[in-house]
Motif scaffolding. Sequence first.
Motif, mmCIF file in Angstrom:
data_model
loop_
_atom_site.group_PDB
_atom_site.id
_atom_site.type_symbol
_atom_site.label_atom_id
_atom_site.label_comp_id
_atom_site.label_asym_id
_atom_site.label_seq_id
_atom_site.Cartn_x
_atom_site.Cartn_y
_atom_site.Cartn_z
ATOM 1 N N GLY A 37 -2.555 0.817 2.124
ATOM 2 C CA GLY A 37 -3.095 1.121 3.443
ATOM 3 C C GLY A 37 -2.422 2.345 4.035
ATOM 4 O O GLY A 37 -1.363 2.782 3.577
ATOM 5 N N PRO A 38 -3.029 2.933 5.071
ATOM 6 C CA PRO A 38 -2.487 4.163 5.641
ATOM 7 C C PRO A 38 -1.108 4.008 6.266
ATOM 8 O O PRO A 38 -0.285 4.921 6.201
ATOM 9 N N ILE A 39 -0.836 2.848 6.864
ATOM 10 C CA ILE A 39 0.479 2.665 7.476
ATOM 11 C C ILE A 39 1.544 2.508 6.402
ATOM 12 O O ILE A 39 2.653 3.055 6.511
ATOM 13 N N ALA A 40 1.232 1.782 5.331
ATOM 14 C CA ALA A 40 2.181 1.654 4.215
ATOM 15 C C ALA A 40 2.491 3.027 3.625
ATOM 16 O O ALA A 40 3.643 3.352 3.336
ATOM 17 N N GLY A 41 1.438 3.849 3.452
ATOM 18 C CA GLY A 41 1.664 5.194 2.946
ATOM 19 C C GLY A 41 2.494 6.028 3.901
ATOM 20 O O GLY A 41 3.367 6.794 3.478
ATOM 21 N N PHE A 42 2.252 5.882 5.208
ATOM 22 C CA PHE A 42 2.989 6.635 6.218
ATOM 23 C C PHE A 42 4.457 6.213 6.249
ATOM 24 O O PHE A 42 5.350 7.053 6.373
ATOM 25 N N GLU A 43 4.722 4.930 6.128
ATOM 26 C CA GLU A 43 6.091 4.428 6.156
ATOM 27 C C GLU A 43 6.923 4.978 5.007
ATOM 28 O O GLU A 43 8.133 5.194 5.149
ATOM 29 N N HIS A 44 6.289 5.178 3.858
ATOM 30 C CA HIS A 44 7.028 5.601 2.666
ATOM 31 C C HIS A 44 6.854 7.083 2.340
ATOM 32 O O HIS A 44 7.456 7.553 1.373
ATOM 33 N N HIS A 45 6.030 7.795 3.129
ATOM 34 C CA HIS A 45 5.836 9.213 2.858
ATOM 35 C C HIS A 45 7.138 9.966 3.071
ATOM 36 O O HIS A 45 7.801 9.799 4.093
ATOM 37 N N ARG A 46 7.497 10.785 2.085
ATOM 38 C CA ARG A 46 8.785 11.465 2.086
ATOM 39 C C ARG A 46 9.922 10.466 2.279
ATOM 40 O O ARG A 46 10.862 10.692 3.048
ATOM 41 N N GLU B 173 6.874 18.548 -8.496
ATOM 42 C CA GLU B 173 5.895 17.788 -7.708
ATOM 43 C C GLU B 173 6.152 16.292 -7.764
ATOM 44 O O GLU B 173 5.563 15.519 -6.997
ATOM 45 N N MET B 174 7.067 15.853 -8.613
ATOM 46 C CA MET B 174 7.253 14.434 -8.871
ATOM 47 C C MET B 174 7.585 13.589 -7.630
ATOM 48 O O MET B 174 7.106 12.454 -7.508
ATOM 49 N N PRO B 175 8.376 14.072 -6.673
ATOM 50 C CA PRO B 175 8.664 13.235 -5.498
ATOM 51 C C PRO B 175 7.426 12.779 -4.733
ATOM 52 O O PRO B 175 7.475 11.757 -4.032
ATOM 53 N N ASP B 176 6.312 13.499 -4.861
ATOM 54 C CA ASP B 176 5.094 13.094 -4.145
ATOM 55 C C ASP B 176 4.401 11.895 -4.778
ATOM 56 O O ASP B 176 3.300 11.521 -4.344
ATOM 57 N N LEU B 177 5.043 11.274 -5.761
ATOM 58 C CA LEU B 177 4.535 10.002 -6.265
ATOM 59 C C LEU B 177 4.535 8.937 -5.176
ATOM 60 O O LEU B 177 3.902 7.890 -5.323
ATOM 61 N N ASP B 178 5.251 9.210 -4.071
ATOM 62 C CA ASP B 178 5.264 8.233 -2.977
ATOM 63 C C ASP B 178 3.877 8.056 -2.357
ATOM 64 O O ASP B 178 3.651 7.097 -1.606
ATOM 65 N N THR B 179 2.944 8.955 -2.666
ATOM 66 C CA THR B 179 1.582 8.780 -2.157
ATOM 67 C C THR B 179 0.926 7.519 -2.708
ATOM 68 O O THR B 179 -0.061 7.038 -2.146
ATOM 69 N N LEU B 180 1.470 6.975 -3.789
ATOM 70 C CA LEU B 180 0.926 5.740 -4.347
ATOM 71 C C LEU B 180 1.062 4.574 -3.364
ATOM 72 O O LEU B 180 0.320 3.592 -3.458
ATOM 73 N N TRP B 181 1.994 4.686 -2.424
ATOM 74 C CA TRP B 181 2.149 3.629 -1.423
ATOM 75 C C TRP B 181 0.903 3.501 -0.554
ATOM 76 O O TRP B 181 0.658 2.441 0.036
ATOM 77 N N VAL C 88 -2.084 -6.921 19.606
ATOM 78 C CA VAL C 88 -2.558 -5.894 18.687
ATOM 79 C C VAL C 88 -3.701 -6.456 17.841
ATOM 80 O O VAL C 88 -3.540 -7.462 17.149
ATOM 81 N N ALA C 89 -4.858 -5.793 17.905
ATOM 82 C CA ALA C 89 -6.029 -6.252 17.158
ATOM 83 C C ALA C 89 -6.341 -5.360 15.960
ATOM 84 O O ALA C 89 -6.913 -5.822 14.965
ATOM 85 N N ARG C 90 -5.937 -4.085 16.043
ATOM 86 C CA ARG C 90 -6.274 -3.154 14.969
ATOM 87 C C ARG C 90 -5.370 -1.930 15.084
ATOM 88 O O ARG C 90 -4.996 -1.518 16.190
ATOM 89 N N MET C 91 -5.048 -1.348 13.939
ATOM 90 C CA MET C 91 -4.219 -0.144 13.902
ATOM 91 C C MET C 91 -4.883 0.887 12.994
ATOM 92 O O MET C 91 -5.282 0.566 11.881
ATOM 93 N N GLU C 92 -5.004 2.134 13.482
ATOM 94 C CA GLU C 92 -5.629 3.199 12.713
ATOM 95 C C GLU C 92 -4.726 4.425 12.673
ATOM 96 O O GLU C 92 -4.139 4.803 13.689
ATOM 97 N N LEU C 93 -4.635 5.023 11.506
ATOM 98 C CA LEU C 93 -3.868 6.258 11.322
ATOM 99 C C LEU C 93 -4.775 7.265 10.649
ATOM 100 O O LEU C 93 -5.290 7.014 9.554
ATOM 101 N N GLY C 94 -4.988 8.405 11.300
ATOM 102 C CA GLY C 94 -5.870 9.420 10.736
ATOM 103 C C GLY C 94 -7.287 8.928 10.527
ATOM 104 O O GLY C 94 -7.962 9.360 9.598
ATOM 105 N N GLY C 95 -7.745 7.992 11.356
ATOM 106 C CA GLY C 95 -9.093 7.456 11.227
ATOM 107 C C GLY C 95 -9.238 6.354 10.201
ATOM 108 O O GLY C 95 -10.331 5.808 10.025
#
Length: 382
Positions: A48-57, A36-44, A371-378
Amino acid sequence: MKMEPVTHFLTGACLARAGFNRKAAYATLAMTLAAEMPDLDTLWSIGGPIAGFEHHRGITHTLIGLPFEGLALVGAIWVLHRVRVRRSELHAAQQPAATGPAAEGAIVRPLTAAPVRWASLYGFAMIALLSHILLDWTNNYGVRPFFPFNSHWYAGSFVFIFEPVMFVLLLAGLLAPPLFGLVAGEVGARRPTFRGRGWAIFALVSIAALWGWRIVERNNAIQLASNATYGPTDAPSAEVLRLTASPYPVNPFRWHTIVETPAFYQMATADTLHSTLASDPAQDLFYKPPATPAIETAKQSRLGRAYLDWASWPVVTEAGPAAPVHATPHTPDWNSVAFRDLRFMYDTPLLRGRENPPLSAIVYLDATGHVARMELGGRAQE
Protein backbone atom coordinates in the motif's frame (compact mmCIF):
# COMPACT_ATOMS: atom_id res chain seq x y z
CA MET A 1 9.72 11.68 -5.03
CA LYS A 2 13.21 10.40 -5.61
CA MET A 3 16.16 10.89 -7.90
CA GLU A 4 14.95 9.07 -11.01
CA PRO A 5 16.59 5.66 -11.59
CA VAL A 6 18.23 6.31 -14.98
CA THR A 7 20.50 8.96 -13.44
CA HIS A 8 21.57 6.46 -10.79
CA PHE A 9 22.31 3.77 -13.40
CA LEU A 10 24.30 6.21 -15.54
CA THR A 11 26.28 7.39 -12.52
CA GLY A 12 27.27 3.83 -11.63
CA ALA A 13 28.32 3.13 -15.22
CA CYS A 14 30.40 6.33 -15.38
CA LEU A 15 32.07 5.50 -12.07
CA ALA A 16 33.03 2.08 -13.40
CA ARG A 17 34.34 3.47 -16.67
CA ALA A 18 36.42 6.05 -14.80
CA GLY A 19 38.92 3.28 -14.12
CA PHE A 20 37.39 0.67 -11.83
CA ASN A 21 36.49 -1.59 -14.74
CA ARG A 22 40.22 -2.09 -15.40
CA LYS A 23 40.86 -3.32 -11.87
CA ALA A 24 38.30 -6.11 -11.50
CA ALA A 25 36.06 -8.15 -13.76
CA TYR A 26 32.33 -7.35 -13.69
CA ALA A 27 33.01 -3.88 -12.23
CA THR A 28 30.75 -2.17 -14.76
CA LEU A 29 27.89 -4.59 -14.11
CA ALA A 30 28.29 -4.40 -10.33
CA MET A 31 28.59 -0.62 -10.12
CA THR A 32 25.75 0.07 -12.54
CA LEU A 33 23.36 -2.17 -10.59
CA ALA A 34 24.63 -1.09 -7.17
CA ALA A 35 24.07 2.57 -8.01
CA GLU A 36 20.31 1.90 -8.17
CA MET A 37 20.04 -1.02 -5.76
CA PRO A 38 18.89 0.96 -2.66
CA ASP A 39 15.64 1.78 -4.49
CA LEU A 40 14.57 -1.82 -3.96
CA ASP A 41 12.67 -0.29 -1.04
CA THR A 42 9.94 0.52 -3.58
CA LEU A 43 8.86 -3.10 -3.17
CA TRP A 44 7.30 -2.05 0.14
CA SER A 45 4.62 -0.23 -1.87
CA ILE A 46 3.10 -3.66 -2.56
CA GLY A 47 1.68 -3.28 0.94
CA GLY A 48 0.00 0.00 0.00
CA PRO A 49 1.04 3.63 -0.43
CA ILE A 50 1.55 4.28 3.27
CA ALA A 51 3.72 1.17 3.68
CA GLY A 52 5.79 2.33 0.72
CA PHE A 53 6.02 5.85 2.17
CA GLU A 54 7.11 4.58 5.59
CA HIS A 55 9.98 2.60 4.09
CA HIS A 56 10.95 4.92 1.23
CA ARG A 57 14.60 5.83 1.64
CA GLY A 58 14.60 3.61 4.68
CA ILE A 59 16.96 0.83 5.69
CA THR A 60 18.22 0.25 2.13
CA HIS A 61 19.47 3.86 2.12
CA THR A 62 21.44 3.58 5.37
CA LEU A 63 25.08 2.93 6.20
CA ILE A 64 23.93 -0.23 7.99
CA GLY A 65 22.02 -1.59 5.03
CA LEU A 66 24.55 -0.89 2.25
CA PRO A 67 27.14 -3.55 3.22
CA PHE A 68 24.49 -6.28 3.06
CA GLU A 69 23.25 -5.00 -0.30
CA GLY A 70 26.82 -5.12 -1.58
CA LEU A 71 27.22 -8.70 -0.39
CA ALA A 72 23.97 -9.75 -2.06
CA LEU A 73 24.96 -8.14 -5.34
CA VAL A 74 28.48 -9.57 -5.43
CA GLY A 75 27.07 -12.96 -4.47
CA ALA A 76 24.70 -12.85 -7.43
CA ILE A 77 27.55 -11.89 -9.76
CA TRP A 78 29.67 -14.74 -8.35
CA VAL A 79 26.87 -17.15 -9.29
CA LEU A 80 26.77 -15.61 -12.77
CA HIS A 81 30.54 -16.03 -13.05
CA ARG A 82 30.38 -19.69 -12.05
CA VAL A 83 27.70 -20.29 -14.67
CA ARG A 84 29.88 -18.65 -17.32
CA VAL A 85 32.93 -20.68 -16.24
CA ARG A 86 30.93 -23.88 -16.36
CA ARG A 87 29.58 -23.10 -19.83
CA SER A 88 33.08 -22.25 -21.03
CA GLU A 89 34.41 -25.56 -19.72
CA LEU A 90 31.59 -27.50 -21.38
CA HIS A 91 32.15 -25.69 -24.65
CA ALA A 92 35.88 -26.43 -24.53
CA ALA A 93 35.23 -30.09 -23.75
CA GLN A 94 32.93 -30.38 -26.78
CA GLN A 95 35.51 -28.99 -29.21
CA PRO A 96 37.83 -31.41 -31.01
CA ALA A 97 41.40 -31.22 -29.78
CA ALA A 98 43.59 -29.26 -32.17
CA THR A 99 47.05 -30.59 -33.06
CA GLY A 100 50.04 -29.43 -35.03
CA PRO A 101 51.23 -25.89 -35.74
CA ALA A 102 47.66 -24.49 -35.63
CA ALA A 103 47.28 -25.62 -32.03
CA GLU A 104 50.58 -24.05 -31.03
CA GLY A 105 49.57 -20.69 -32.50
CA ALA A 106 45.99 -20.70 -31.20
CA ILE A 107 44.99 -17.81 -28.96
CA VAL A 108 43.06 -18.70 -25.84
CA ARG A 109 40.89 -15.72 -24.91
CA PRO A 110 40.30 -15.15 -21.20
CA LEU A 111 36.74 -15.24 -19.89
CA THR A 112 37.03 -11.66 -18.59
CA ALA A 113 39.09 -8.72 -19.81
CA ALA A 114 40.01 -7.64 -16.28
CA PRO A 115 41.18 -9.98 -13.48
CA VAL A 116 38.57 -11.61 -11.22
CA ARG A 117 39.00 -9.97 -7.80
CA TRP A 118 36.01 -10.43 -5.55
CA ALA A 119 37.22 -8.27 -2.65
CA SER A 120 37.92 -5.38 -5.03
CA LEU A 121 34.56 -5.87 -6.71
CA TYR A 122 32.82 -5.65 -3.34
CA GLY A 123 34.64 -2.38 -2.60
CA PHE A 124 33.67 -0.94 -5.98
CA ALA A 125 30.04 -1.96 -5.41
CA MET A 126 30.11 -0.14 -2.07
CA ILE A 127 31.34 3.02 -3.79
CA ALA A 128 28.42 2.86 -6.21
CA LEU A 129 25.98 2.21 -3.37
CA LEU A 130 27.28 5.25 -1.54
CA SER A 131 26.83 7.29 -4.73
CA HIS A 132 23.11 6.53 -4.53
CA ILE A 133 22.82 8.05 -1.05
CA LEU A 134 24.91 11.02 -2.17
CA LEU A 135 22.69 11.73 -5.18
CA ASP A 136 19.51 11.34 -3.12
CA TRP A 137 20.93 13.74 -0.53
CA THR A 138 21.40 16.45 -3.15
CA ASN A 139 17.64 16.92 -3.68
CA ASN A 140 15.08 18.23 -1.20
CA TYR A 141 13.37 14.95 -0.22
CA GLY A 142 16.30 13.94 1.98
CA VAL A 143 17.88 10.75 3.30
CA ARG A 144 18.47 9.17 6.72
CA PRO A 145 21.89 7.50 6.34
CA PHE A 146 22.34 6.97 10.09
CA PHE A 147 18.95 5.36 10.71
CA PRO A 148 17.98 3.65 13.06
CA PHE A 149 20.46 5.33 15.43
CA ASN A 150 19.63 8.78 14.11
CA SER A 151 16.27 9.30 12.39
CA HIS A 152 17.04 12.87 11.25
CA TRP A 153 16.45 13.63 7.56
CA TYR A 154 19.35 15.29 5.74
CA ALA A 155 18.75 17.14 2.46
CA GLY A 156 21.17 19.20 0.39
CA SER A 157 18.28 20.73 -1.61
CA PHE A 158 20.47 22.06 -4.42
CA VAL A 159 19.62 19.64 -7.27
CA PHE A 160 16.12 19.03 -8.64
CA ILE A 161 14.70 15.50 -8.51
CA PHE A 162 15.60 15.19 -12.22
CA GLU A 163 18.39 17.43 -13.42
CA PRO A 164 18.66 17.48 -17.24
CA VAL A 165 22.17 18.96 -17.16
CA MET A 166 23.46 16.04 -15.09
CA PHE A 167 21.63 13.62 -17.35
CA VAL A 168 23.28 15.06 -20.48
CA LEU A 169 26.74 15.03 -18.89
CA LEU A 170 26.40 11.38 -17.88
CA LEU A 171 25.10 10.40 -21.32
CA ALA A 172 28.00 12.22 -22.96
CA GLY A 173 30.47 10.46 -20.68
CA LEU A 174 29.11 7.07 -21.76
CA LEU A 175 28.11 7.60 -25.41
CA ALA A 176 30.97 9.75 -26.69
CA PRO A 177 33.59 6.94 -26.60
CA PRO A 178 31.64 4.48 -28.78
CA LEU A 179 30.71 7.26 -31.21
CA PHE A 180 34.33 8.28 -31.59
CA GLY A 181 35.19 4.59 -31.73
CA LEU A 182 33.07 4.23 -34.84
CA VAL A 183 35.06 7.02 -36.50
CA ALA A 184 38.35 5.43 -35.44
CA GLY A 185 37.17 2.07 -36.77
CA GLU A 186 36.55 3.62 -40.18
CA VAL A 187 40.19 4.67 -40.44
CA GLY A 188 41.48 1.33 -39.17
CA ALA A 189 42.62 2.43 -35.71
CA ARG A 190 43.17 -0.31 -33.16
CA ARG A 191 40.31 -0.58 -30.69
CA PRO A 192 41.50 -0.47 -27.05
CA THR A 193 40.19 -2.98 -24.51
CA PHE A 194 38.96 -0.27 -22.12
CA ARG A 195 37.60 2.91 -23.62
CA GLY A 196 36.12 6.13 -22.35
CA ARG A 197 37.99 6.68 -19.09
CA GLY A 198 38.69 10.35 -19.87
CA TRP A 199 35.11 11.06 -20.89
CA ALA A 200 33.73 9.40 -17.74
CA ILE A 201 36.07 11.39 -15.50
CA PHE A 202 35.10 14.57 -17.37
CA ALA A 203 31.40 13.87 -16.76
CA LEU A 204 31.88 13.19 -13.04
CA VAL A 205 34.12 16.23 -12.50
CA SER A 206 31.64 18.43 -14.40
CA ILE A 207 28.80 17.21 -12.18
CA ALA A 208 30.85 17.99 -9.06
CA ALA A 209 31.48 21.50 -10.44
CA LEU A 210 27.76 21.90 -11.18
CA TRP A 211 26.95 20.93 -7.61
CA GLY A 212 29.42 23.47 -6.27
CA TRP A 213 27.86 26.17 -8.42
CA ARG A 214 24.36 25.25 -7.30
CA ILE A 215 25.37 25.26 -3.63
CA VAL A 216 26.72 28.79 -4.02
CA GLU A 217 23.53 29.96 -5.75
CA ARG A 218 21.34 28.30 -3.12
CA ASN A 219 23.20 30.19 -0.40
CA ASN A 220 22.63 33.38 -2.40
CA ALA A 221 18.90 32.59 -2.59
CA ILE A 222 18.74 32.04 1.16
CA GLN A 223 20.55 35.34 1.71
CA LEU A 224 18.00 37.11 -0.51
CA ALA A 225 15.15 35.51 1.41
CA SER A 226 16.62 36.42 4.78
CA ASN A 227 16.78 40.12 3.84
CA ALA A 228 13.21 40.36 2.50
CA THR A 229 10.05 41.52 4.27
CA TYR A 230 7.06 39.22 4.72
CA GLY A 231 3.37 39.34 5.50
CA PRO A 232 0.42 41.37 4.23
CA THR A 233 1.45 44.51 2.37
CA ASP A 234 -0.36 46.75 4.88
CA ALA A 235 1.30 45.19 7.95
CA PRO A 236 4.81 45.38 9.46
CA SER A 237 7.27 42.72 8.36
CA ALA A 238 7.03 39.55 10.44
CA GLU A 239 9.89 37.90 12.28
CA VAL A 240 11.50 35.08 10.28
CA LEU A 241 11.95 31.91 12.35
CA ARG A 242 13.56 29.74 9.66
CA LEU A 243 13.85 29.54 5.88
CA THR A 244 14.88 27.20 3.10
CA ALA A 245 15.35 27.12 -0.68
CA SER A 246 14.50 24.36 -3.15
CA PRO A 247 15.89 24.07 -6.70
CA TYR A 248 14.36 24.43 -10.12
CA PRO A 249 15.70 22.15 -12.89
CA VAL A 250 18.34 23.43 -15.35
CA ASN A 251 18.42 27.06 -14.16
CA PRO A 252 20.84 27.42 -11.20
CA PHE A 253 19.71 31.01 -10.60
CA ARG A 254 16.03 30.20 -9.89
CA TRP A 255 14.93 28.95 -6.43
CA HIS A 256 11.74 28.29 -4.51
CA THR A 257 12.10 29.83 -1.04
CA ILE A 258 9.96 29.35 2.06
CA VAL A 259 10.05 31.28 5.32
CA GLU A 260 8.27 30.52 8.57
CA THR A 261 7.06 33.27 10.88
CA PRO A 262 5.18 32.91 14.17
CA ALA A 263 1.81 33.22 12.37
CA PHE A 264 2.30 32.05 8.79
CA TYR A 265 4.47 30.58 6.04
CA GLN A 266 5.30 32.53 2.90
CA MET A 267 6.76 31.25 -0.36
CA ALA A 268 8.68 33.21 -2.96
CA THR A 269 10.74 32.80 -6.13
CA ALA A 270 14.35 33.92 -5.90
CA ASP A 271 16.36 35.02 -8.94
CA THR A 272 19.98 35.08 -7.82
CA LEU A 273 21.22 36.34 -11.20
CA HIS A 274 19.30 39.61 -10.80
CA SER A 275 19.15 39.52 -6.97
CA THR A 276 15.35 39.68 -6.88
CA LEU A 277 12.73 37.93 -4.78
CA ALA A 278 9.14 37.74 -6.05
CA SER A 279 6.23 36.88 -3.77
CA ASP A 280 2.50 37.58 -3.87
CA PRO A 281 0.96 37.47 -0.36
CA ALA A 282 -2.44 36.75 -1.90
CA GLN A 283 -1.16 33.43 -3.27
CA ASP A 284 2.05 32.65 -1.41
CA LEU A 285 1.07 33.32 2.20
CA PHE A 286 -0.32 30.44 4.28
CA TYR A 287 -1.54 31.19 7.79
CA LYS A 288 -0.89 28.45 10.30
CA PRO A 289 -4.17 26.64 10.86
CA PRO A 290 -5.58 26.34 14.38
CA ALA A 291 -5.34 22.99 16.10
CA THR A 292 -8.72 21.29 15.85
CA PRO A 293 -9.85 17.87 17.13
CA ALA A 294 -10.00 16.61 13.54
CA ILE A 295 -6.42 17.72 12.82
CA GLU A 296 -5.12 16.18 16.04
CA THR A 297 -6.88 12.90 15.25
CA ALA A 298 -5.46 12.88 11.70
CA LYS A 299 -1.96 13.57 13.00
CA GLN A 300 -2.17 10.50 15.24
CA SER A 301 -3.22 8.22 12.36
CA ARG A 302 -0.71 5.91 10.72
CA LEU A 303 -0.46 8.23 7.73
CA GLY A 304 -0.21 11.33 9.89
CA ARG A 305 2.64 9.95 12.00
CA ALA A 306 4.61 8.82 8.94
CA TYR A 307 4.03 12.13 7.16
CA LEU A 308 5.08 14.34 10.05
CA ASP A 309 8.11 12.17 10.70
CA TRP A 310 9.34 12.99 7.18
CA ALA A 311 7.97 16.43 6.25
CA SER A 312 10.13 19.36 7.30
CA TRP A 313 7.67 22.04 6.07
CA PRO A 314 4.25 20.46 6.66
CA VAL A 315 0.95 22.31 6.47
CA VAL A 316 -1.96 20.34 7.94
CA THR A 317 -5.41 21.81 7.35
CA GLU A 318 -8.98 20.74 7.99
CA ALA A 319 -10.50 20.78 4.51
CA GLY A 320 -14.10 20.03 5.51
CA PRO A 321 -16.60 17.55 4.03
CA ALA A 322 -15.28 15.76 0.95
CA ALA A 323 -15.73 12.53 -0.93
CA PRO A 324 -12.64 10.31 -1.21
CA VAL A 325 -10.99 9.43 -4.50
CA HIS A 326 -12.88 6.73 -6.46
CA ALA A 327 -15.91 7.24 -4.24
CA THR A 328 -19.14 5.46 -5.11
CA PRO A 329 -22.53 7.20 -5.10
CA HIS A 330 -23.15 5.59 -1.71
CA THR A 331 -19.92 6.82 -0.12
CA PRO A 332 -20.66 9.51 2.48
CA ASP A 333 -18.89 12.86 2.50
CA TRP A 334 -16.43 12.54 5.35
CA ASN A 335 -14.55 15.31 7.09
CA SER A 336 -11.10 15.57 5.50
CA VAL A 337 -7.71 16.69 6.78
CA ALA A 338 -5.08 17.55 4.15
CA PHE A 339 -1.32 17.13 4.55
CA ARG A 340 1.05 19.07 2.28
CA ASP A 341 4.75 19.90 2.33
CA LEU A 342 5.58 23.40 1.16
CA ARG A 343 8.91 22.26 -0.32
CA PHE A 344 7.03 20.81 -3.29
CA MET A 345 4.34 23.46 -3.80
CA TYR A 346 5.80 25.20 -6.82
CA ASP A 347 5.45 24.79 -10.57
CA THR A 348 8.27 23.61 -12.81
CA PRO A 349 8.28 22.22 -16.37
CA LEU A 350 8.32 18.75 -14.75
CA LEU A 351 5.57 19.08 -12.12
CA ARG A 352 2.61 21.23 -11.16
CA GLY A 353 3.10 21.73 -7.46
CA ARG A 354 0.50 24.49 -7.20
CA GLU A 355 -2.35 22.53 -8.73
CA ASN A 356 -1.42 19.07 -7.53
CA PRO A 357 1.40 19.09 -4.96
CA PRO A 358 3.36 15.83 -5.02
CA LEU A 359 3.47 13.82 -1.80
CA SER A 360 0.17 15.25 -0.57
CA ALA A 361 -2.07 13.17 1.67
CA ILE A 362 -5.62 13.18 3.02
CA VAL A 363 -7.06 11.57 6.11
CA TYR A 364 -10.86 11.15 6.15
CA LEU A 365 -12.80 11.09 9.40
CA ASP A 366 -16.28 9.60 9.69
CA ALA A 367 -19.25 11.12 11.53
CA THR A 368 -17.93 9.81 14.87
CA GLY A 369 -14.55 11.54 14.36
CA HIS A 370 -12.62 8.32 13.74
CA VAL A 371 -10.24 7.69 10.86
CA ALA A 372 -12.22 6.11 8.02
CA ARG A 373 -9.77 6.29 5.12
CA MET A 374 -6.22 7.39 4.34
CA GLU A 375 -4.93 8.46 0.91
CA LEU A 376 -1.42 9.33 -0.24
CA GLY A 377 -0.93 10.73 -3.72
CA GLY A 378 -4.50 9.76 -4.61
CA ARG A 379 -3.99 6.11 -3.60
CA ALA A 380 -5.88 4.64 -0.66
CA GLN A 381 -4.28 2.43 1.95
CA GLU A 382 -6.42 -0.70 1.99
